[in-house]
Design an enzyme around this catalytic site. Sequence first.
Site, PDB file in Angstrom:
ATOM      1  N   LYS A  57       0.671  -1.221   0.278  1.00 22.69           N
ATOM      2  CA  LYS A  57      -0.005  -0.196   0.310  1.00 22.69           C
ATOM      3  C   LYS A  57       0.889   1.177   0.102  1.00 22.69           C
ATOM      4  O   LYS A  57       0.617   2.202  -0.731  1.00 22.69           O
ATOM      5  CB  LYS A  57      -1.023   0.181   1.210  1.00 22.69           C
ATOM      6  CG  LYS A  57      -1.840  -1.052   1.361  1.00 22.69           C
ATOM      7  CD  LYS A  57      -2.851  -0.847   2.612  1.00 22.69           C
ATOM      8  CE  LYS A  57      -2.069  -1.007   4.118  1.00 22.69           C
ATOM      9  NZ  LYS A  57      -1.492  -2.452   4.221  1.00 22.69           N
ATOM     10  N   ARG A  67      -8.302   1.291  10.232  1.00 20.96           N
ATOM     11  CA  ARG A  67      -7.883  -0.235  10.268  1.00 20.96           C
ATOM     12  C   ARG A  67      -9.324  -0.791  11.245  1.00 20.96           C
ATOM     13  O   ARG A  67      -8.999  -2.117  11.321  1.00 20.96           O
ATOM     14  CB  ARG A  67      -6.696  -0.133  11.173  1.00 20.96           C
ATOM     15  CG  ARG A  67      -5.506  -0.670  10.300  1.00 20.96           C
ATOM     16  CD  ARG A  67      -4.308  -0.623  11.215  1.00 20.96           C
ATOM     17  NE  ARG A  67      -3.113  -1.093  10.889  1.00 20.96           N
ATOM     18  CZ  ARG A  67      -2.185  -0.946  10.202  1.00 20.96           C
ATOM     19  NH1 ARG A  67      -2.029   0.394   9.673  1.00 20.96           N
ATOM     20  NH2 ARG A  67      -1.099  -1.654  10.032  1.00 20.96           N
ATOM     21  N   ARG A 102      11.919  -7.116   4.363  1.00 23.05           N
ATOM     22  CA  ARG A 102      11.912  -5.961   4.116  1.00 23.05           C
ATOM     23  C   ARG A 102      13.113  -5.188   5.022  1.00 23.05           C
ATOM     24  O   ARG A 102      13.148  -5.567   6.043  1.00 23.05           O
ATOM     25  CB  ARG A 102      10.332  -5.161   4.512  1.00 23.05           C
ATOM     26  CG  ARG A 102      10.390  -3.750   4.383  1.00 23.05           C
ATOM     27  CD  ARG A 102       9.016  -3.419   4.075  1.00 23.05           C
ATOM     28  NE  ARG A 102       8.427  -3.521   5.602  1.00 23.05           N
ATOM     29  CZ  ARG A 102       7.027  -3.073   6.049  1.00 23.05           C
ATOM     30  NH1 ARG A 102       6.180  -2.886   4.956  1.00 23.05           N
ATOM     31  NH2 ARG A 102       6.468  -3.270   7.015  1.00 23.05           N
ATOM     32  N   ARG A 154      12.658  -3.151  10.625  1.00 24.56           N
ATOM     33  CA  ARG A 154      11.752  -2.851  11.451  1.00 24.56           C
ATOM     34  C   ARG A 154      11.334  -3.740  12.296  1.00 24.56           C
ATOM     35  O   ARG A 154      11.241  -5.020  12.169  1.00 24.56           O
ATOM     36  CB  ARG A 154      10.370  -2.479  10.791  1.00 24.56           C
ATOM     37  CG  ARG A 154      10.025  -0.892  10.168  1.00 24.56           C
ATOM     38  CD  ARG A 154       8.871  -0.913   9.463  1.00 24.56           C
ATOM     39  NE  ARG A 154       7.650  -1.334  10.140  1.00 24.56           N
ATOM     40  CZ  ARG A 154       6.358  -1.021   9.673  1.00 24.56           C
ATOM     41  NH1 ARG A 154       6.361  -0.342   8.335  1.00 24.56           N
ATOM     42  NH2 ARG A 154       5.520  -1.456  10.104  1.00 24.56           N
ATOM     43  N   ARG A 200       0.540  -9.582  13.161  1.00 24.52           N
ATOM     44  CA  ARG A 200      -0.081  -8.366  12.490  1.00 24.52           C
ATOM     45  C   ARG A 200      -1.129  -8.830  11.384  1.00 24.52           C
ATOM     46  O   ARG A 200      -2.144  -8.327  11.092  1.00 24.52           O
ATOM     47  CB  ARG A 200       1.052  -7.606  11.685  1.00 24.52           C
ATOM     48  CG  ARG A 200       1.990  -6.649  12.825  1.00 24.52           C
ATOM     49  CD  ARG A 200       2.972  -6.283  12.147  1.00 24.52           C
ATOM     50  NE  ARG A 200       2.896  -5.246  11.325  1.00 24.52           N
ATOM     51  CZ  ARG A 200       3.954  -4.929  10.163  1.00 24.52           C
ATOM     52  NH1 ARG A 200       5.063  -5.561  10.340  1.00 24.52           N
ATOM     53  NH2 ARG A 200       3.582  -4.308   9.429  1.00 24.52           N
TER      54      ARG A 200
HETATM   55  P1  AMP Z   1       2.042  -0.080   9.318  1.00 27.46           P
HETATM   56  O1  AMP Z   1       3.196   0.942   9.130  1.00 27.46           O
HETATM   57  O2  AMP Z   1       0.788   0.645   8.800  1.00 27.46           O
HETATM   58  O3  AMP Z   1       2.002  -1.323   9.028  1.00 27.46           O
HETATM   59  O4  AMP Z   1       1.851   0.271  10.874  1.00 27.46           O
HETATM   60  C1  AMP Z   1       2.516  -0.129  11.906  1.00 27.46           C
HETATM   61  C2  AMP Z   1       1.935  -0.273  13.442  1.00 27.46           C
HETATM   62  O5  AMP Z   1       1.401   0.938  13.727  1.00 27.46           O
HETATM   63  C3  AMP Z   1       0.729  -1.504  13.305  1.00 27.46           C
HETATM   64  O6  AMP Z   1       0.994  -2.558  13.193  1.00 27.46           O
HETATM   65  C4  AMP Z   1       0.029  -0.842  14.513  1.00 27.46           C
HETATM   66  O7  AMP Z   1       0.485  -1.106  15.602  1.00 27.46           O
HETATM   67  C5  AMP Z   1       0.304   0.805  14.322  1.00 27.46           C
HETATM   68  N1  AMP Z   1      -0.869   1.259  13.532  1.00 27.46           N
HETATM   69  C6  AMP Z   1      -0.741   1.798  12.159  1.00 27.46           C
HETATM   70  N2  AMP Z   1      -1.684   2.515  11.837  1.00 27.46           N
HETATM   71  C7  AMP Z   1      -2.662   2.180  12.540  1.00 27.46           C
HETATM   72  C8  AMP Z   1      -4.165   2.366  12.688  1.00 27.46           C
HETATM   73  N3  AMP Z   1      -4.796   2.943  11.683  1.00 27.46           N
HETATM   74  N4  AMP Z   1      -4.836   1.953  13.836  1.00 27.46           N
HETATM   75  C9  AMP Z   1      -4.132   1.211  15.012  1.00 27.46           C
HETATM   76  N5  AMP Z   1      -2.872   1.204  14.855  1.00 27.46           N
HETATM   77  C10 AMP Z   1      -2.330   1.529  13.797  1.00 27.46           C
END
Ligand code: AMP
Length: 219
Positions: free
Chosen positions: A13, A88, A127, A160, A171
């Site tokens: 994404k 989410r 990654r 990460r 996740r």
């Molecule tokens: P991402 O980079 O989008 O994969 O997000 C990394 C982490 O940030 C996720 O595993 C969640 O812990 C947190 N996170 C990111 N976006 C959200 C969201 N919209 N709602 C809740 N937690 C989020």
Amino acid sequence: MVVILLGPPGVGKGTQAVRLIDSVGGEHISTGDLLREACRDGTDLGLEAQGFMDKGELVPDLLILDLIRDHLSTTDSETSIVFDGFPRTIAQAEGLDGVLLDVARGVSEVVVFEAPEDELIKRLSGRRSCTDCGAVFNLHFDPPTSEGECGRCSGPLVQRSDDQPDTVKNRLRVYESQTAPLIKHYSSHPASLKHVSAVQPVNDVQLAFRAALGIGLTV
Ligand code: AMP
């Protein structure tokens, strides 16, 4: 245009959001990036969010909606927005509708990117990102020319912490239980809902994404 990119972690994404914004303009809002920045800066939000992120759990809806509300208060109402990793949960989607309504806007398109779980695990585990410029590489699909070094700025490449195998599995579970229900939610929403296969070369995903948005076929 207010676009939501849905799809599991690792589906690409962020890559597609950046490509779209580079070509048509607008703002890419990734809650994951905003939260990582808050963690690095040691803000109150960052301190609260870190524990959830380390375990691959979702940060509570109220914190996320405050973050989005703050962020949108500085965004021009004409600016196109691409949300990546937000909403989410159903509560976040409903909260977003409210925030947008306050500025006489609404979600126009929702695009769901799809890939099987074994592919996602491979992508996430490979990654690596540059701590200096943020460029993202993949040991399996787009390896850096020198190991551990960014091909763009020579900065150090790191994994990460939430891309470690156990956290990745959590996740993906969290996505299935809390985020995937949004696909049904948006099927009865005024926004148009489209599906794009992410199991094809990245330029082809981009073409399919643009076609889904009806914005022309050049990469
Ligand atoms: P991402 O980079 O989008 O994969 O997000 C990394 C982490 O940030 C996720 O595993 C969640 O812990 C947190 N996170 C990111 N976006 C959200 C969201 N919209 N709602 C809740 N937690 C989020």
